[in-house]
Design an enzyme around this catalytic site. Structure first.
Site, PDB file in Angstrom:
ATOM      1  CB  CYS A 175       1.608  -0.365  -4.395  1.00 56.35           C
ATOM      2  SG  CYS A 175       1.975   0.084  -2.693  1.00 56.35           S
ATOM      3  CE1 TYR A 228       0.565   1.616   4.307  1.00 56.75           C
ATOM      4  CE2 TYR A 228       0.707  -0.774   4.532  1.00 56.75           C
ATOM      5  CZ  TYR A 228       0.943   0.495   5.029  1.00 56.75           C
ATOM      6  OH  TYR A 228       1.556   0.657   6.252  1.00 56.75           O
ATOM      7  CB  CYS A 229       2.004   3.704  -1.715  1.00 54.91           C
ATOM      8  SG  CYS A 229       1.308   3.397  -3.351  1.00 54.91           S
ATOM      9  CB  THR A 230       0.037   8.376  -0.993  1.00 57.48           C
ATOM     10  OG1 THR A 230       1.124   8.480  -0.073  1.00 57.48           O
ATOM     11  CG2 THR A 230      -0.926   9.537  -0.771  1.00 57.48           C
ATOM     12  CB  ILE A 285      -3.547   5.272   1.985  1.00 55.41           C
ATOM     13  CG1 ILE A 285      -2.407   4.283   2.206  1.00 55.41           C
ATOM     14  CG2 ILE A 285      -4.128   5.719   3.331  1.00 55.41           C
ATOM     15  CD1 ILE A 285      -1.127   4.931   2.711  1.00 55.41           C
TER      16      ILE A 285
END
Length: 312
Positions: A191, A184-186, A213
């Site tokens: 990703c 996961y990432c912003t 996210i």
């Protein structure tokens, strides 16, 4: 009355002439008074821009006229042009700097060989079905996780995306290679690449969250598996998914809960971002990152009665 908004977007698609796309995007943003940061490479585009809501809508329409960007998804966020110092549109080898431009392959459908995409509700379903077997793997810089992360997530010891390949090749995470790993990432872009790099290095079951996210938080607020604040790369510095969020970050000096990163007072040599509460940041003697040289500089400024924030 003008209403400001921020757009976040990316697309992995082959671009035969990144320079031409750069010039077109710069002209388009300037004509619409948008500011922000756009990176372009032969792999696609990655952008965050802000401006008046109507100008943002016009930008979406015009950008989607380009065949490779026709299906590109745009995420809306609070803010505006004032959250960015200027407009920057650049051509790079990568739209996210993992240091692997020749390893990443893209076609009109995106990255080839990346992790399985999960919608936010599918993330929860996977955890319900597989329980503690599921591992959340943070695809951001370790600093970002200080104020927010998925529950019990693995947070790699990285300062930049360039550190990830060395980190996942270190052997630290070999025990995860046979487990379901949710990266996961912003907003999802990091990703897209990270999940591909992990699969190429022997991780058998790798997932990524559609929209990152941001999309998960929009769906579940603070009632899901996400905890805390989300670090963002503009003047806001952080955002939350409701008022009842958990405060994970703590001031490095007094341990007071905080989600605010501030620059170290050593402007010439450091400027490191660290968590500081309002009181410790207001006091020049504690407005430092904790390194010995910076502690001395802060103490000297305090002894001389000099506060850079006041004299600016």
């Amino acid at each position: 009355m003008s209403i400001g908004k921020i757009l976040l977007y990316y697309a992995f698609t082959p671009l035969s002439d990144p320079k031409a796309v750069q010039l077109w995007q710069r002209d388009l943003c300037e004509s619409l008074n948008l500011r922000g940061r756009i990176l372009i490479s032969e792999h696609g585009i990655n952008g965050t821009v802000g401006g008046d809501i109507n100008d943002c809508k016009a930008y979406i329409r015009k950008t989607r006229e380009y065949p490779g960007f026709a299906k590109m998804e745009f995420k809306w966020s609070e803010g505006g042009a004032e959250d960015f110092p200027k407009l920057s549109v650049k051509v790079r080898d990568e739209i996210v700097a993992f240091g692997a431009p020749n390893e990443i392959k893209v076609d009109e459908n995106g990255i080839i060989g990346g992790g399985v995409h999960l919608k936010p509700e599918e993330v929860n379903q996977l955890v319900e079905e597989r329980g503690d077997e599921v591992v959340f793997f943070d695809g951001r810089n370790a600093m970002e996780a200080q104020i927010g992360k998925f529950r019990d997530a693995v947070v790699p010891d990285v300062n930049t995306t360039h550190d990830f390949i060395k980190e996942i090749e270190s052997g630290k995470y070999d025990d995860l290679k046979d487990k379901p790993v949710v990266t996961y990432c912003t907003g999802g872009i990091r990703c897209e690449i990270l999940s591909s790099l992990m699969i190429n290095r022997g991780f058998q079951e790798v997932y990524q969250i559609d929209g990152g996210i941001v999309r998960y938080g929009e769906k579940f607020g603070n009632q899901g598996l996400w905890e805390g604040s989300l670090y963002v790369f503009d003047k806001r510095m952080h955002m939350e998914f409701g008022e009842d969020y958990k405060r994970l970050g703590h001031c490095i000096h007094c341990d007071t809960p905080t989600n605010k990163f501030e620059h170290c007072v050593n402007e010439d040599e450091c400027r490191q971002l660290v968590l500081m509460c309002p009181d410790c940041y207001a006091n020049v003697e504690t407005r430092h990152c904790g390194q010995d040289d910076c502690v001395e500089i802060a103490a000297d400024l305090a002894a001389r009665g000099v506060d850079p924030l006041v004299t600016q």
